[in-house]
Design a protein around this motif. Structure first.
Motif, PDB file in Angstrom:
ATOM      1  N   TYR A 124     -65.397 -15.772  27.214  1.00  0.00           N
ATOM      2  CA  TYR A 124     -64.426 -15.206  26.291  1.00  0.00           C
ATOM      3  C   TYR A 124     -65.095 -14.096  25.499  1.00  0.00           C
ATOM      4  CZ  TYR A 124     -60.191 -15.561  23.486  1.00  0.00           C
ATOM      5  OH  TYR A 124     -58.994 -15.321  22.891  1.00  0.00           O
ATOM      6  N   GLU A 125     -64.459 -12.950  25.379  1.00  0.00           N
ATOM      7  CA  GLU A 125     -65.009 -11.811  24.636  1.00  0.00           C
ATOM      8  C   GLU A 125     -64.140 -11.541  23.416  1.00  0.00           C
ATOM      9  OE1 GLU A 125     -65.310  -8.340  27.169  1.00  0.00           O
ATOM     10  OE2 GLU A 125     -65.261  -9.681  28.913  1.00  0.00           O
ATOM     11  N   ARG A 126     -64.701 -11.632  22.232  1.00  0.00           N
ATOM     12  CA  ARG A 126     -63.976 -11.285  21.015  1.00  0.00           C
ATOM     13  C   ARG A 126     -64.430  -9.917  20.542  1.00  0.00           C
ATOM     14  NH1 ARG A 126     -63.953 -16.183  16.828  1.00  0.00           N
ATOM     15  NH2 ARG A 126     -63.923 -17.877  18.326  1.00  0.00           N
ATOM     16  N   SER A 127     -63.495  -9.173  19.967  1.00  0.00           N
ATOM     17  CA  SER A 127     -63.856  -7.858  19.433  1.00  0.00           C
ATOM     18  C   SER A 127     -62.887  -7.467  18.322  1.00  0.00           C
ATOM     19  CB  SER A 127     -63.863  -6.791  20.530  1.00  0.00           C
ATOM     20  OG  SER A 127     -62.567  -6.604  21.037  1.00  0.00           O
TER      21      SER A 127
ATOM     22  N   PHE B 178     -60.488 -11.237  24.725  1.00  0.00           N
ATOM     23  CA  PHE B 178     -60.255 -10.910  26.134  1.00  0.00           C
ATOM     24  C   PHE B 178     -60.971 -11.933  27.009  1.00  0.00           C
ATOM     25  CE2 PHE B 178     -59.774  -6.686  24.229  1.00  0.00           C
ATOM     26  CZ  PHE B 178     -58.667  -6.211  24.896  1.00  0.00           C
ATOM     27  N   ARG B 179     -60.462 -12.086  28.226  1.00  0.00           N
ATOM     28  CA  ARG B 179     -61.145 -12.882  29.245  1.00  0.00           C
ATOM     29  C   ARG B 179     -60.895 -12.218  30.586  1.00  0.00           C
ATOM     30  NH1 ARG B 179     -60.764 -19.142  28.940  1.00  0.00           N
ATOM     31  NH2 ARG B 179     -62.587 -18.846  27.665  1.00  0.00           N
ATOM     32  N   ALA B 180     -61.971 -11.931  31.321  1.00  0.00           N
ATOM     33  CA  ALA B 180     -61.851 -11.234  32.604  1.00  0.00           C
ATOM     34  C   ALA B 180     -61.247 -12.133  33.677  1.00  0.00           C
ATOM     35  CB  ALA B 180     -63.207 -10.723  33.056  1.00  0.00           C
ATOM     36  N   GLY B 181     -61.460 -13.432  33.597  1.00  0.00           N
ATOM     37  CA  GLY B 181     -60.915 -14.387  34.567  1.00  0.00           C
ATOM     38  C   GLY B 181     -60.983 -15.783  33.987  1.00  0.00           C
TER      39      GLY B 181
ATOM     40  N   MET C 225     -58.397  -9.404  30.703  1.00  0.00           N
ATOM     41  CA  MET C 225     -57.024  -9.586  30.289  1.00  0.00           C
ATOM     42  C   MET C 225     -57.001 -10.010  28.814  1.00  0.00           C
ATOM     43  SD  MET C 225     -54.278 -12.374  31.609  1.00  0.00           S
ATOM     44  CE  MET C 225     -53.170 -11.398  32.555  1.00  0.00           C
ATOM     45  N   LEU C 226     -56.118  -9.424  28.066  1.00  0.00           N
ATOM     46  CA  LEU C 226     -55.943  -9.780  26.660  1.00  0.00           C
ATOM     47  C   LEU C 226     -55.400 -11.193  26.580  1.00  0.00           C
ATOM     48  CD1 LEU C 226     -55.934  -8.927  23.662  1.00  0.00           C
ATOM     49  CD2 LEU C 226     -53.614  -8.091  24.014  1.00  0.00           C
ATOM     50  N   LYS C 227     -56.105 -12.061  25.870  1.00  0.00           N
ATOM     51  CA  LYS C 227     -55.675 -13.449  25.743  1.00  0.00           C
ATOM     52  C   LYS C 227     -55.075 -13.756  24.381  1.00  0.00           C
ATOM     53  CE  LYS C 227     -56.579 -15.257  29.714  1.00  0.00           C
ATOM     54  NZ  LYS C 227     -55.548 -15.856  30.519  1.00  0.00           N
ATOM     55  N   ARG C 228     -55.598 -13.120  23.333  1.00  0.00           N
ATOM     56  CA  ARG C 228     -55.119 -13.469  22.002  1.00  0.00           C
ATOM     57  C   ARG C 228     -55.354 -12.338  21.013  1.00  0.00           C
ATOM     58  NH1 ARG C 228     -56.876 -19.083  19.684  1.00  0.00           N
ATOM     59  NH2 ARG C 228     -55.443 -19.669  21.352  1.00  0.00           N
ATOM     60  N   VAL C 229     -54.387 -12.147  20.138  1.00  0.00           N
ATOM     61  CA  VAL C 229     -54.557 -11.278  18.982  1.00  0.00           C
ATOM     62  C   VAL C 229     -54.641 -12.216  17.783  1.00  0.00           C
ATOM     63  CG1 VAL C 229     -53.520  -9.494  17.533  1.00  0.00           C
ATOM     64  CG2 VAL C 229     -53.336  -9.334  20.019  1.00  0.00           C
ATOM     65  N   TYR C 230     -55.804 -12.271  17.158  1.00  0.00           N
ATOM     66  CA  TYR C 230     -56.017 -13.187  16.038  1.00  0.00           C
ATOM     67  C   TYR C 230     -55.385 -12.675  14.748  1.00  0.00           C
ATOM     68  CZ  TYR C 230     -59.405 -15.530  19.012  1.00  0.00           C
ATOM     69  OH  TYR C 230     -59.996 -16.205  20.042  1.00  0.00           O
ATOM     70  N   TRP C 231     -55.550 -11.403  14.504  1.00  0.00           N
ATOM     71  CA  TRP C 231     -55.011 -10.819  13.278  1.00  0.00           C
ATOM     72  C   TRP C 231     -54.901  -9.307  13.443  1.00  0.00           C
ATOM     73  CZ3 TRP C 231     -58.434  -7.255  11.465  1.00  0.00           C
ATOM     74  CH2 TRP C 231     -59.777  -7.436  11.796  1.00  0.00           C
ATOM     75  N   VAL C 232     -54.044  -8.703  12.616  1.00  0.00           N
ATOM     76  CA  VAL C 232     -53.900  -7.250  12.544  1.00  0.00           C
ATOM     77  C   VAL C 232     -53.924  -6.882  11.071  1.00  0.00           C
ATOM     78  CG1 VAL C 232     -52.460  -5.257  13.086  1.00  0.00           C
ATOM     79  CG2 VAL C 232     -52.516  -7.197  14.652  1.00  0.00           C
ATOM     80  N   GLY C 233     -54.760  -5.938  10.708  1.00  0.00           N
ATOM     81  CA  GLY C 233     -54.891  -5.563   9.308  1.00  0.00           C
ATOM     82  C   GLY C 233     -54.630  -4.089   9.077  1.00  0.00           C
ATOM     83  N   THR C 234     -54.072  -3.807   7.897  1.00  0.00           N
ATOM     84  CA  THR C 234     -53.804  -2.422   7.498  1.00  0.00           C
ATOM     85  C   THR C 234     -54.240  -2.210   6.051  1.00  0.00           C
ATOM     86  OG1 THR C 234     -51.558  -3.037   6.892  1.00  0.00           O
ATOM     87  CG2 THR C 234     -51.869  -2.152   9.094  1.00  0.00           C
ATOM     88  N   LYS C 235     -55.401  -2.740   5.682  1.00  0.00           N
ATOM     89  CA  LYS C 235     -55.875  -2.630   4.297  1.00  0.00           C
ATOM     90  C   LYS C 235     -56.236  -1.203   3.911  1.00  0.00           C
ATOM     91  CE  LYS C 235     -57.505  -7.339   3.862  1.00  0.00           C
ATOM     92  NZ  LYS C 235     -58.644  -8.207   3.608  1.00  0.00           N
ATOM     93  N   GLN C 236     -56.754  -0.431   4.860  1.00  0.00           N
ATOM     94  CA  GLN C 236     -57.097   0.955   4.590  1.00  0.00           C
ATOM     95  C   GLN C 236     -55.920   1.837   4.982  1.00  0.00           C
ATOM     96  OE1 GLN C 236     -60.517   1.512   7.054  1.00  0.00           O
ATOM     97  NE2 GLN C 236     -61.943   0.801   5.481  1.00  0.00           N
ATOM     98  N   PRO C 237     -55.643   2.881   4.212  1.00  0.00           N
ATOM     99  CA  PRO C 237     -54.552   3.779   4.589  1.00  0.00           C
ATOM    100  C   PRO C 237     -54.848   4.483   5.912  1.00  0.00           C
ATOM    101  CG  PRO C 237     -55.621   4.512   2.549  1.00  0.00           C
ATOM    102  CD  PRO C 237     -56.299   3.266   2.980  1.00  0.00           C
ATOM    103  N   ASN C 238     -53.831   4.570   6.760  1.00  0.00           N
ATOM    104  CA  ASN C 238     -53.923   5.271   8.047  1.00  0.00           C
ATOM    105  C   ASN C 238     -54.944   4.667   9.005  1.00  0.00           C
ATOM    106  OD1 ASN C 238     -51.914   7.119   7.316  1.00  0.00           O
ATOM    107  ND2 ASN C 238     -53.422   8.339   6.221  1.00  0.00           N
TER     108      ASN C 238
END
Length: 69
Positions: A30-33, A22-25, A1-14
């Motif tokens: 805790y899995e970061r990616s 994420f955390r399965a239970g 299950m998605l637990k947190r969005v730390y950041w969103v970046g758009t530095k590169q075009p497109n």
């Protein structure tokens, strides 16, 4: 299950990248990616390695979905 969005970046075009967690239970580790989408023609294509269920959770999150418009 998605637990947190730390950041969103758009530095590169497109290209959209997002640091997420994420955390399965409750007792699962805790899995970061870092996830990535690239714009191909007129649509965004997911380039990460998460399952389709996790991909849907990512794309439904307001911080990420705002960049698809």
């Amino acid at each position: 299950m998605l637990k947190r969005v730390y950041w969103v970046g758009t530095k590169q075009p497109n290209v959209i990248t997002a640091g997420v967690g994420f955390r399965a239970g409750d007792d699962a580790p805790y899995e970061r990616s870092i996830e990535r989408w690239e714009k191909e023609s007129d649509r965004w294509v997911y380039k990460g390695a998460q399952s389709p269920e996790r991909q849907k959770q990512l794309e439904a999150h307001p911080l990420i979905s705002a960049h698809f418009e």
